[in-house]
Design an enzyme around this catalytic site. Structure first.
Site, PDB file in Angstrom:
ATOM      1  N   ASP A 281       0.827  -1.213   0.000  1.00  0.00           N
ATOM      2  CA  ASP A 281       0.000   0.000   0.000  1.00  0.00           C
ATOM      3  C   ASP A 281       0.860   1.262   0.000  1.00  0.00           C
ATOM      4  O   ASP A 281       0.464   2.289  -0.562  1.00  0.00           O
ATOM      5  CB  ASP A 281      -0.915  -0.005   1.234  1.00  0.00           C
ATOM      6  CG  ASP A 281      -2.002  -1.061   1.131  1.00  0.00           C
ATOM      7  OD1 ASP A 281      -2.246  -1.551   0.015  1.00  0.00           O
ATOM      8  OD2 ASP A 281      -2.601  -1.392   2.172  1.00  0.00           O
ATOM      9  N   GLY A 282       2.041   1.195   0.621  1.00  0.00           N
ATOM     10  CA  GLY A 282       2.924   2.351   0.617  1.00  0.00           C
ATOM     11  C   GLY A 282       3.386   2.731  -0.773  1.00  0.00           C
ATOM     12  O   GLY A 282       3.570   3.922  -1.080  1.00  0.00           O
TER      13      GLY A 282
ATOM     14  N   ASP B  39      -4.177  13.090  22.495  1.00  0.00           N
ATOM     15  CA  ASP B  39      -2.916  12.882  21.787  1.00  0.00           C
ATOM     16  C   ASP B  39      -2.949  13.440  20.374  1.00  0.00           C
ATOM     17  O   ASP B  39      -1.897  13.647  19.770  1.00  0.00           O
ATOM     18  CB  ASP B  39      -2.578  11.384  21.736  1.00  0.00           C
ATOM     19  CG  ASP B  39      -2.025  10.896  23.067  1.00  0.00           C
ATOM     20  OD1 ASP B  39      -1.791  11.753  23.952  1.00  0.00           O
ATOM     21  OD2 ASP B  39      -1.825   9.683  23.234  1.00  0.00           O
TER      22      ASP B  39
END
Length: 569
Positions: free
Chosen positions: A334-335, A443
């Site tokens: 996917d990258g 966060d």
């Protein structure tokens, strides 16, 4: 009574009558209700009255002799007292104490304040409307520049034009509008916007792109579902009219001629497969091949017979890459697909993703069967998934205008705003269009596409969403409130995330896991859906590939079946 007494009484009565007549004359000279005059007029009136009374007194004394001296002296004293009163009135300013006038003036003052507030509100509304109109006109101008006039067939032999213009043909059933009865204009998916002058094509550049047409359907009409339009308004009733079955087919109207290869770096298996596929496409399909400069150097170093491959030398040629490439082939995970999409800031050609990574949510094609897969894609038609991208703008606090922004960033998965190395909670103000959403304390925050719903957003508690669902995911990261649940917003909204001035620390934004940027207090990040989706080819269809990816990649709801030897009803 004697004669002398009677004479004295008559004389005294005649004197009293004369004094009474003289007093009546004085009363006739006494003024009535006096209006509020100016001081000089009062002083002149006092002088005239005094002179007239003194003349009357003199005549009275001459007629009556010494017997009226006492009456005259009292009259003089009264005249002096009246004169003193008039002089005092002339010296003292007169103030109006009319209650009705005071009330009327207060009412007029209140009305003036109300009118001023209305005028200020109207001016503010007009300024806001003018600002929105300006932004809308700029957006429309930007879109207008990126559209191709008309959807009719466009055939030209001018290589310079074809180097910067994408030929888009439509169905012959609708020559006036965009496409056929159940089709989608390809200009809505792949459009050309190339600012600046047209560069001179070199001898290696491809002078013609393949045209194609998109249509509704799933492998033709095999599923038997009706073709649909949008919404029907019939006899005052709103119905979910015959809508499409959401499967999109791509059919080539001219054969593709150029394929771009994007490969995963530092992988021997990927390098070997890339060399094999490049040679097969050139020798058996007569396809022109583009590769990255890194891959070109590796292949030419290994074998000089790969001199037919083409590449680019600078960023300006990358901007024109979509005008030369008909198809993208990715070798990796996917990258690799994310990297391939990031090369195209505008239209993206169809992507055929071969799985050579770990999970592979967007890489459905098996690398072992690349010949059959590429044959099916090159011959068409085949199903595609239109994966929306987010268009992000970073606006610094120092910018005088929101239009003064950094270059837009396109992301296929998500943009993440977190606290970075700071030990303080992230404090973010979030707006959806012109509506305040919430303040994020935790966060961080993830703004994701539906394609990225199975990535970071899923790990933070977001839902898995079909990639063709038009929406934007709003997912908090470890919020400081248990009631802060994820949202899915419609795809047409614009989100604004701003670091307030009273924030204890900075925030950091990352785009598809890279290109990290610091957001200081006062800085803002604006996200909206980009008009340039990423069309990825499907093995079967969009829904089948999505369900297969979550079942095989995530082992979604995978468990042993319940035994049948237990208690029964």
């Amino acid at each position: 009574m004697s004669l002398d007494e009677l004479t004295d009484k008559e004389q005294s009565s005649s004197e009293e009558i004369q004094v009474a007549q003289s007093d009546s004359k004085f009363r006739g000279l006494n003024p009535g209700p006096i209006p509020i005059p100016a001081a000089p007029s009062i002083r002149s009136l006092v002088d005239s009255v005094s002179d007239e009374r003194l003349d009357v007194m003199a005549s009275h004394q001459s007629e009556n002799g010494s017997g009226s001296i006492s009456t005259a002296s009292s009259t003089v004293s009264s005249i002096e007292s009246e004169k003193a009163a008039y002089e005092y009135l002339a010296q003292t300013p007169i103030k109006s104490t009319d209650a009705h006038l005071v009330e009327f003036s207060e009412a007029m003052r209140t009305v003036a304040k109300a009118l001023r507030r209305v005028a200020e509100g109207k001016a503010a509304a007009q300024a806001e409307a003018a600002e929105w109109k300006r932004k809308y006109e700029l957006e429309m101008a930007h879109k207008q520049q990126s559209k191709i006039k008309g959807c009719g067939s466009c055939v030209s032999n001018d290589l310079d034009k074809l180097a910067s213009q994408l030929t888009l043909e439509t169905s012959a059933s609708d020559q006036l509008g965009c496409c056929g009865k159940h089709g989608i204009c390809s200009h809505e998916v792949l459009q050309d916007v190339v600012p600046g002058p047209i560069p001179r094509p070199n001898h290696k550049m491809v002078g013609r792109k393949a045209s194609f047409k998109l249509s509704w359907g799933c492998n033709g009409d095999k599923n038997g579902q009706h073709k649909h339009d949008f919404v029907s308004f019939e006899k005052g009733d709103i119905t979910t009219a015959e809508r499409s079955n959401k499967q999109i087919l791509l059919k080539w109207e001219s054969p593709p001629q150029t394929v771009l290869f994007i490969t995963k770096p530092n992988s021997n298996n990927v390098h070997v497969l890339c060399a094999e596929m490049v040679r097969w496409l050139k020798e058996h399909k007569n396809i022109n091949v583009f590769v990255e400069p890194r891959v070109s150097k590796e292949l030419l170093t290994e074998d000089s017979s790969y001199n037919f491959i083409q590449t680019w030398d600078n960023d300006e040629e990358i901007k024109l890459l979509h005008t030369k490439v008909d198809l993208i082939v990715t070798l990796g995970g996917d990258g690799t697909v994310l990297w391939a999409a990031s090369l195209f800031k505008g239209p993206v050609p169809p992507v055929v993703a071969f799985s050579l990574g770990s999970l592979g949510f967007m890489t459905p094609f098996p690398s072992e069967q690349y010949r059959e897969c590429l044959d099916n894609v090159l011959n068409g038609p085949f199903s595609i998934t239109l994966r929306n991208r987010l268009q992000c703008h970073v606006i610094r606090d120092a910018a005088k205008d929101e239009l003064v922004t950094e270059d837009p960033i396109l992301v296929l998965n998500e943009v993440t705003i977190d606290r970075g190395i700071s030990s303080y909670l992230t404090y973010l103000e979030c707006y959806c269009d012109s509506s305040f959403v919430t303040c994020v304390q935790g966060d961080g925050l993830i703004i994701s596409t539906t394609s990225g719903s199975t990535a970071y957003s899923l790990a933070a508690g977001g839902s898995m969403v079909h990639p063709q669902v038009p929406g934007i995911l709003f997912t908090p990261i470890c919020p400081h409130s248990l009631s802060f649940r994820p949202l899915i917003l419609p795809e047409y909204v614009t989100l604004r995330v701003q670091v307030p001035y009273n924030s204890r620390g900075h925030a950091w934004a990352s785009f598809d896991g890279k290109d990290r940027r610091q957001l200081s207090p006062g800085d803002a990040l604006i996200c909206s859906i980009s008009p340039w989706p990423v069309p990825t080819a499907c093995v079967m269809d969009s829904t089948t590939d999505f369900l297969r990816s979550i079942q095989e990649g995530l082992h979604w709801n995978l468990r042993k079946s319940q035994s049948f030897d237990g208690p029964r009803d």
